[in-house]
Structure formats: structure tokens, C-alpha cells
Design a protein around this motif. Sequence first.
Motif, PDB file in Angstrom:
ATOM      1  N   THR A  52       0.841  -1.201   0.000  1.00  0.00           N
ATOM      2  CA  THR A  52       0.000   0.000   0.000  1.00  0.00           C
ATOM      3  C   THR A  52       0.872   1.245   0.000  1.00  0.00           C
ATOM      4  O   THR A  52       0.616   2.199  -0.742  1.00  0.00           O
ATOM      5  N   ALA A  53       1.935   1.249   0.803  1.00  0.00           N
ATOM      6  CA  ALA A  53       2.849   2.391   0.850  1.00  0.00           C
ATOM      7  C   ALA A  53       3.545   2.581  -0.495  1.00  0.00           C
ATOM      8  O   ALA A  53       3.713   3.716  -0.955  1.00  0.00           O
ATOM      9  N   ALA A  54       3.938   1.495  -1.144  1.00  0.00           N
ATOM     10  CA  ALA A  54       4.582   1.600  -2.462  1.00  0.00           C
ATOM     11  C   ALA A  54       3.622   2.200  -3.481  1.00  0.00           C
ATOM     12  O   ALA A  54       4.016   3.018  -4.314  1.00  0.00           O
ATOM     13  N   GLY A  55       2.363   1.821  -3.405  1.00  0.00           N
ATOM     14  CA  GLY A  55       1.362   2.405  -4.292  1.00  0.00           C
ATOM     15  C   GLY A  55       1.185   3.889  -4.050  1.00  0.00           C
ATOM     16  O   GLY A  55       1.066   4.680  -4.996  1.00  0.00           O
ATOM     17  N   GLN A  56       1.183   4.276  -2.783  1.00  0.00           N
ATOM     18  CA  GLN A  56       1.065   5.700  -2.447  1.00  0.00           C
ATOM     19  C   GLN A  56       2.287   6.474  -2.928  1.00  0.00           C
ATOM     20  O   GLN A  56       2.160   7.592  -3.438  1.00  0.00           O
ATOM     21  N   ASP A  57       3.465   5.892  -2.782  1.00  0.00           N
ATOM     22  CA  ASP A  57       4.687   6.544  -3.278  1.00  0.00           C
ATOM     23  C   ASP A  57       4.631   6.730  -4.795  1.00  0.00           C
ATOM     24  O   ASP A  57       5.037   7.776  -5.318  1.00  0.00           O
TER      25      ASP A  57
END
Length: 80
Positions: A52-57
Amino acid sequence: MAADTGLAPETVQTWIDRCSAPNIVGLIYLVGAYGPDFLAACMGDRAPEWLTAAGQDAELARLKAEREALDARIAALRNR
């Protein structure tokens, strides 16, 4: 999707028609084309936090690039 992934249009059409689902190779190509947020969407609530964090980045990077392009267009219009 075929243009984005390089996969055969007929293959993609079978997915769209729900005649079949992507195999692992198809999924890899889809993730390569659409990024970690695509994979997180596929996993739903089971997506790990790092994904999820990678997607947000990735989304932040896209937004930053859009903002820079808009700033360049604004500057060009002001300098006419």
C-alpha cells in the motif's frame, strides 16, 4: 491494456469478457504496466502495508510529475 502490457489483444479481451483470468505471467505484465497500486487493488484488504505504501509513493511521484508539467506550461504562457 494490450498496448500498455505488450500482451495480445485477444488475451486481454478474454479477461475483459471474464472468460479467463490472467495467469501469473499476465499478472506480472499488468503489475509492470500499472504498478504496485494495481497489485494492492487486486489484493484488497489482504494487501500488506508495504505494498500500500509503495502504491502511495508511486501516486505521489505521478502527481509531482503532473505538477511540474503544469508549472512548466504556466511559465511558458507567462513568458509569451
